[in-house]
Write a protein that holds these residues in place. Structure first.
Motif, PDB file in Angstrom:
ATOM      1  N   PHE A 119      28.096  33.614 -34.398  1.00 29.65           N
ATOM      2  CA  PHE A 119      27.143  32.826 -35.183  1.00 29.65           C
ATOM      3  C   PHE A 119      25.791  33.539 -35.283  1.00 29.65           C
ATOM      4  O   PHE A 119      25.110  33.454 -36.314  1.00 29.65           O
ATOM      5  N   LEU A 122      26.202  36.161 -37.915  1.00 30.23           N
ATOM      6  CA  LEU A 122      26.307  35.538 -39.242  1.00 30.23           C
ATOM      7  C   LEU A 122      24.952  35.119 -39.795  1.00 30.23           C
ATOM      8  O   LEU A 122      24.792  35.020 -41.019  1.00 30.23           O
ATOM      9  N   SER A 123      23.981  34.888 -38.920  1.00 33.56           N
ATOM     10  CA  SER A 123      22.658  34.497 -39.409  1.00 33.56           C
ATOM     11  C   SER A 123      22.047  35.586 -40.283  1.00 33.56           C
ATOM     12  O   SER A 123      21.229  35.290 -41.167  1.00 33.56           O
ATOM     13  N   VAL A 126      23.608  35.299 -43.802  1.00 33.57           N
ATOM     14  CA  VAL A 126      23.224  33.972 -44.301  1.00 33.57           C
ATOM     15  C   VAL A 126      21.746  33.956 -44.674  1.00 33.57           C
ATOM     16  O   VAL A 126      21.364  33.416 -45.726  1.00 33.57           O
ATOM     17  N   SER A 160      21.988  34.520 -28.484  1.00 36.07           N
ATOM     18  CA  SER A 160      23.370  34.880 -28.810  1.00 36.07           C
ATOM     19  C   SER A 160      24.163  35.238 -27.567  1.00 36.07           C
ATOM     20  O   SER A 160      25.398  35.151 -27.582  1.00 36.07           O
ATOM     21  N   THR A 167      22.954  29.211 -31.310  1.00 40.31           N
ATOM     22  CA  THR A 167      23.034  30.051 -32.508  1.00 40.31           C
ATOM     23  C   THR A 167      23.647  29.295 -33.675  1.00 40.31           C
ATOM     24  O   THR A 167      23.273  29.528 -34.825  1.00 40.31           O
ATOM     25  N   LEU A 168      24.584  28.395 -33.393  1.00 36.97           N
ATOM     26  CA  LEU A 168      25.131  27.568 -34.479  1.00 36.97           C
ATOM     27  C   LEU A 168      24.067  26.615 -35.007  1.00 36.97           C
ATOM     28  O   LEU A 168      23.937  26.426 -36.227  1.00 36.97           O
ATOM     29  N   LEU A 171      21.814  28.500 -37.203  1.00 37.56           N
ATOM     30  CA  LEU A 171      22.458  28.775 -38.490  1.00 37.56           C
ATOM     31  C   LEU A 171      22.282  27.589 -39.428  1.00 37.56           C
ATOM     32  O   LEU A 171      21.934  27.758 -40.610  1.00 37.56           O
ATOM     33  N   TRP A 172      22.510  26.390 -38.913  1.00 38.53           N
ATOM     34  CA  TRP A 172      22.276  25.188 -39.744  1.00 38.53           C
ATOM     35  C   TRP A 172      20.800  25.072 -40.092  1.00 38.53           C
ATOM     36  O   TRP A 172      20.438  24.619 -41.187  1.00 38.53           O
TER      37      TRP A 172
END
Length: 574
Positions: A119, A122-123, A126, A160, A167-168, A171-172
């Protein structure tokens, strides 16, 4: 050609993010909160560990053994009954763990931390995509700047490498913030929000709150920031017609409905379980009470950009690192301010103004909770994760706002410094400092783990014991179970010669000074006939025990494990 170059750079940023977040991933021992994630995500409960009886290493490590018939519903039930967090991340972690072989009979530490790494990485794309969506495809420089800042953020690396849900949640937070900025653009033009935007915004908010309840603070800050931004816009630009809050009503009502559902769950399940006691204000001077929270926030913001080895054991390194960080920020802050000031030229002026207002509102919310409710949520740096998306967007805007013209650099810099920043100099310096800061985290020289069972076991291995190594701890919640579980796991991984000698005892106590513990301890020690070394953990009062001679040498400072050491003789023959 530009698109190919941008894609290549994005892949480079992602590769750097992967390297920094995965390097030494399993080296640092897990701590209590990470164990909570692993155990609950496996569908297990800490209550499986019995109290007030002797334990070896294996019954403790059984908490990390995957259950063959566990399912997501079981994970949800455990979380709602015994933890104070929403279950979304734990369910995802449960499914993720199934994809990997087990380290012997137990879940590997690297596997437990790999999902936060995913995650965290992925940031980067994103963040890049959100910039393109909010500001347009032509804002390639800005998108790459934001992605780079996220890739090398030392705070991002730190979070992380924790087997937790932050981290999730971040991300949101990125996605919700992007929806807020996009909504502000429609609002500024006097246009209603498209249905897809309102729906996506509410959906992201729902997923964010279902990941971590503290993300609610970022949502509230967005609402307050939009109100202040709209008011300021009307005041400064008399020709601008903002149509009030009506365009945001679907988002507001939808988000309130989500929070209402979770409020009902919290009420009926009775979340808390004493797990927030550590952030309550304890006995401290009035000066610390006033100064600590804002200074702790500033420290968290600083480490989102730069962190040198200030936790090194070498005083010289600590001093040089502190001076280096101070010099770096004295250079960087004016550079970023220059970029923010050029918002009109880069097309980011309105959004930059809104981000600054959201940031200010978030500061006010954190300090209001800290001083008003007596819950110091600034004490744990991980609780500042709400600031990270805001800071990353602002840093990216500041970096992208530089023209590469040395004459345009802040006057605080010497002429040589302004020439150095011409062209690629600025991002290169920022990137290099970010990589060095990330390595500081990976080598445990910054944001060190809160518990160091490896240091405690090193002490035990150097002690000339005569038999068993008996470890006793007061037991109030899963926190203390996690403390001894850390010792058991670290012994299994790196001190196998100590495993046969270790015995653990968790004694129920109402608090860590409960005198009842001494009476219970005497009764249990009476069952041991042979000589042994006794280690009483995290029990502040000085104690005296039959058969046992207290070690009078000054105890070492070991994170998470204050101790009293005794050498205990054989039981008298009756």
């Amino acid at each position: 050609m530009i698109m190919n170059r941008s894609l290549l750079l994005l892949l480079v940023w992602m590769a750097i993010a992967v390297g920094l977040r995965s390097w030494n991933l399993a080296v640092k021992p897990p701590w209590t909160d990470e164990f909570a994630t692993l155990v609950f995500s496996l569908g297990r409960s800490f209550e499986a560990v019995p109290g007030a009886q002797w334990l070896t290493v294996d019954p403790l490590l059984a908490l990390l053994r995957p259950l063959p018939h566990a399912d997501p519903q079981g994970v949800i039930d455990q979380i709602l009954a015994r933890d104070n967090h929403p279950p979304l991340y734990f369910v995802l972690a449960h499914l993720w763990y199934r994809l990997f072989p087990h380290d012997g009979d137990y879940l590997a530490v690297a596997v437990g931390r790999s999902l936060p790494v995913l995650f965290g990485v992925l940031s980067v794309p994103v963040g890049y995509g959100c910039v393109k969506w909010v500001w347009g495809q032509q804002q390639d420089r800005l998108a790459l700047s934001v992605a780079m800042a996220m890739a090398v953020s030392p705070y991002g690396v730190f979070i992380s490498q924790e087997a937790r849900h932050y981290t999730l949640a971040m991300l949101w937070g990125i996605l919700s913030l992007a929806c807020c900025l996009k909504g502000a653009q429609y609002w500024q033009r006097g246009r209603p929000l498209p249905a897809y935007l309102s729906g996506a915004w509410v959906g992201v908010n729902a997923l964010g709150v279902s990941t971590h309840f503290l993300l609610t603070l970022l949502l509230v800050a967005q609402g307050l920031g939009l109100m202040a931004w709209g008011w300021d816009l009307r005041r400064r630009e008399t020709g601008t017609r903002c149509p009030g809050v009506k365009p945001f009503l679907p988002v507001i009502l939808g988000t309130i409905a989500v929070l209402g559902v979770w409020g009902g769950v919290i009420y009926w399940q009775g979340f808390g379980n004493g797990m927030t006691q550590w952030i309550q204000f304890d006995q401290m001077s009035w000066l610390s009470y006033v100064l600590s929270p804002p200074l702790q926030l500033v420290a968290a913001w600083a480490t989102m950009v730069c962190l040198l080895p200030v936790e090194s054991s070498q005083l010289v390194i600590v001093f040089v690192s502190g001076v280096g960080m101070l010099v770096y920020f004295c250079w960087l802050v004016p550079v970023l301010s220059q970029g923010w000031a050029r918002g009109d030229a880069t097309g980011c002026a309105l959004e930059t103004n809104l981000l600054i207002k959201i940031f200010a509102c978030l500061v006010g919310i954190y300090l209001a909770i800290t001083y008003g409710a007596g819950l110091d949520i600034t004490r744990g740096a991980r609780y500042s994760f709400n600031f990270w998306p805001v800071v990353m967007f602002l840093v990216g805007i500041g970096l992208a706002g530089q023209t590469g013209n040395a004459a345009a650099m802040p006057r605080i810099l010497a002429p040589q410094g302004r020439r150095l920043l011409h062209g690629r100099g600025l991002p290169a310096i920022f990137l290099l400092m970010g990589i060095v800061s990330g390595l500081t985290i990976t080598f445990n020289l910054g944001y060190q783990k809160y518990y160091r069972p490896d240091h405690f076991l090193t002490l035990l291995s150097q002690t000339q014991g005569v038999g068993l190594q008996v470890i006793v701890s007061p037991h109030q919640s899963l926190v203390q179970t996690g403390e001894v579980l850390g010792i058991a796991l670290e012994a299994q991984r790196h001190f196998p010669e100590l495993v046969p000698q270790l015995r653990f005892l968790l004694l129920p106590a109402s608090h860590n000074r409960d005198p009842v513990l001494i009476e219970q301890l005497q009764q249990h020690l009476a069952t041991l006939s042979d000589p042994f070394d006794l280690w009483v953990l995290n029990y502040p009062p000085a104690i005296a025990l039959d058969r046992c001679q207290k070690d009078q040498s000054p105890p070492l400072t070991i994170y998470g494990y204050s101790y009293q050491h005794f050498t205990c003789a054989s039981a008298p023959v009756r």
